[in-house]
Design a protein around this motif. Structure first.
Motif, PDB file in Angstrom:
ATOM      1  N   HIS A 145       0.848  -1.193   0.000  1.00 23.91           N
ATOM      2  CA  HIS A 145       0.000   0.000   0.000  1.00 23.91           C
ATOM      3  C   HIS A 145       0.886   1.247   0.000  1.00 23.91           C
ATOM      4  O   HIS A 145       0.622   2.209  -0.730  1.00 23.91           O
ATOM      5  N   LEU A 146       1.945   1.213   0.792  1.00 23.86           N
ATOM      6  CA  LEU A 146       2.908   2.321   0.772  1.00 23.86           C
ATOM      7  C   LEU A 146       3.574   2.435  -0.597  1.00 23.86           C
ATOM      8  O   LEU A 146       3.803   3.544  -1.099  1.00 23.86           O
ATOM      9  N   ASP A 147       3.876   1.301  -1.219  1.00 24.23           N
ATOM     10  CA  ASP A 147       4.453   1.312  -2.558  1.00 24.23           C
ATOM     11  C   ASP A 147       3.489   1.948  -3.558  1.00 24.23           C
ATOM     12  O   ASP A 147       3.897   2.711  -4.447  1.00 24.23           O
ATOM     13  N   LEU A 148       2.220   1.621  -3.419  1.00 26.27           N
ATOM     14  CA  LEU A 148       1.216   2.126  -4.354  1.00 26.27           C
ATOM     15  C   LEU A 148       1.150   3.646  -4.332  1.00 26.27           C
ATOM     16  O   LEU A 148       1.079   4.299  -5.383  1.00 26.27           O
ATOM     17  N   VAL A 149       1.167   4.219  -3.148  1.00 26.39           N
ATOM     18  CA  VAL A 149       0.948   5.670  -3.024  1.00 26.39           C
ATOM     19  C   VAL A 149       2.255   6.461  -2.987  1.00 26.39           C
ATOM     20  O   VAL A 149       2.223   7.684  -2.799  1.00 26.39           O
ATOM     21  N   ALA A 150       3.386   5.795  -3.200  1.00 25.86           N
ATOM     22  CA  ALA A 150       4.692   6.462  -3.061  1.00 25.86           C
ATOM     23  C   ALA A 150       4.806   7.711  -3.904  1.00 25.86           C
ATOM     24  O   ALA A 150       5.417   8.705  -3.493  1.00 25.86           O
ATOM     25  N   HIS A 151       4.224   7.700  -5.116  1.00 24.26           N
ATOM     26  CA  HIS A 151       4.335   8.847  -6.020  1.00 24.26           C
ATOM     27  C   HIS A 151       2.959   9.362  -6.439  1.00 24.26           C
ATOM     28  O   HIS A 151       2.828  10.046  -7.454  1.00 24.26           O
ATOM     29  N   LEU A 152       1.945   9.019  -5.646  1.00 24.08           N
ATOM     30  CA  LEU A 152       0.586   9.467  -5.922  1.00 24.08           C
ATOM     31  C   LEU A 152       0.122  10.390  -4.800  1.00 24.08           C
ATOM     32  O   LEU A 152       0.472  10.186  -3.647  1.00 24.08           O
ATOM     33  N   THR A 153      -0.675  11.358  -5.139  1.00 21.67           N
ATOM     34  CA  THR A 153      -1.181  12.286  -4.122  1.00 21.67           C
ATOM     35  C   THR A 153      -2.699  12.194  -3.961  1.00 21.67           C
ATOM     36  O   THR A 153      -3.243  12.750  -3.007  1.00 21.67           O
ATOM     37  N   SER A 154      -3.359  11.480  -4.875  1.00 20.76           N
ATOM     38  CA  SER A 154      -4.823  11.464  -4.871  1.00 20.76           C
ATOM     39  C   SER A 154      -5.404  10.216  -4.218  1.00 20.76           C
ATOM     40  O   SER A 154      -6.621  10.033  -4.217  1.00 20.76           O
ATOM     41  N   VAL A 155      -4.548   9.352  -3.665  1.00 22.95           N
ATOM     42  CA  VAL A 155      -5.012   8.071  -3.120  1.00 22.95           C
ATOM     43  C   VAL A 155      -4.590   7.955  -1.658  1.00 22.95           C
ATOM     44  O   VAL A 155      -3.458   8.300  -1.305  1.00 22.95           O
ATOM     45  N   ASP A 156      -5.501   7.488  -0.833  1.00 23.34           N
ATOM     46  CA  ASP A 156      -5.210   7.347   0.601  1.00 23.34           C
ATOM     47  C   ASP A 156      -4.195   6.244   0.857  1.00 23.34           C
ATOM     48  O   ASP A 156      -4.166   5.217   0.163  1.00 23.34           O
ATOM     49  N   GLY A 157      -3.371   6.448   1.894  1.00 27.58           N
ATOM     50  CA  GLY A 157      -2.400   5.449   2.307  1.00 27.58           C
ATOM     51  C   GLY A 157      -3.024   4.418   3.216  1.00 27.58           C
ATOM     52  O   GLY A 157      -4.247   4.390   3.423  1.00 27.58           O
ATOM     53  N   PRO A 158      -2.207   3.545   3.816  1.00 26.39           N
ATOM     54  CA  PRO A 158      -2.720   2.476   4.673  1.00 26.39           C
ATOM     55  C   PRO A 158      -3.357   3.019   5.954  1.00 26.39           C
ATOM     56  O   PRO A 158      -2.981   4.092   6.439  1.00 26.39           O
ATOM     57  N   PRO A 159      -4.311   2.288   6.526  1.00 28.74           N
ATOM     58  CA  PRO A 159      -4.915   2.688   7.807  1.00 28.74           C
ATOM     59  C   PRO A 159      -3.879   2.691   8.928  1.00 28.74           C
ATOM     60  O   PRO A 159      -2.909   1.925   8.896  1.00 28.74           O
TER      61      PRO A 159
END
Length: 217
Positions: A145-159
């Motif tokens: 999940h951290l990998d997914l959002v590493a370079h994204l700003t529009s998606v929530d990170g892990p709970p």
């Protein structure tokens, strides 16, 4: 079991929220785009389904912590690692990749909810309880999940609760706590080599600084 469901549901929801055009952006996994990471998650979901229907006999050989082995950082030479970008590219339309993950991922989530935590299952030539197997995957889902959002700003990170559980698992693997000054996310990123520590973090890590990264396989 609840943390598995929470971490997996959060990750599936995050993937669903990624705009199609963002699938070509880098992920936090070196050398992989977001689409490659999502393709890897499809394979992970298949592994969960396979493992939960692979009963075992005998005594457990690993638990939720010792399930993870420390390995060398990936070089890209592993055949499966090299295959995943080609598979991801073959989907073409990100909507197809999203659909496949939602389909297989939802099935994996249902299978996990129905599993007997005490049942013995087998994977990678090891035996462990289904509960320990699913607990181990909280670390996997949270890191990805951290990998997914590493370079994204529009998606929530892990709970927050799954970040805390993943940190606790990594600290057990490391055999030592990470400094309290590091947030759960930073402890996971630095501890697994997803980013280099700052000078201040390096000083705070003390003896642990010489032992990171903990690359899990």
């Amino acid at each position: 079991m609840d943390l598995f469901s929470r971490s997996w549901a959060a990750l599936l929801s995050a993937v669903a929220d990624v705009p199609d055009e963002e699938f070509e952006r880098p992920s936090g996994c070196a050398g992989w785009l977001v689409r490659d990471l999502v393709c890897h998650l499809v394979i992970d979901a298949q592994d969960v389904l396979i493992t939960l229907v692979t009963p075992a006999e005998g005594e457990p050989t690993v638990d939720a912590v010792t399930y993870w082995k420390l390995v060398e950082p990936p070089t890209g030479d592993d055949p499966l690692d090299a295959l995943i970008p080609r598979l991801a590219a073959a989907y073409g339309d990100p909507k197809l990749l999203k659909f496949h993950l939602d389909d297989v991922g939802s099935a994996a989530g249902r299978a996990a909810a129905l599993a007997d935590p005490a049942a013995l299952v087998s994977t990678q030539d090891e035996i462990l309880t289904a509960g320990d197997y699913l607990s181990a995957y909280v670390l996997e889902w949270t890191l990805h999940h951290l990998d997914l959002v590493a370079h994204l700003t529009s998606v929530d990170g892990p709970p927050a609760e799954t970040l805390a559980a993943a940190r606790a698992a990594l600290e057990k693997i490391a055999g030592a706590p990470f400094p309290a000054a590091l947030s759960d996310a930073d402890a996971l990123l630095v501890g697994t080599g997803r980013r280099s520590p700052t000078d201040a973090e390096n000083a705070a890590l003390g003896d642990l600084a010489a032992r990171i990264p903990f690359v899990l396989g």
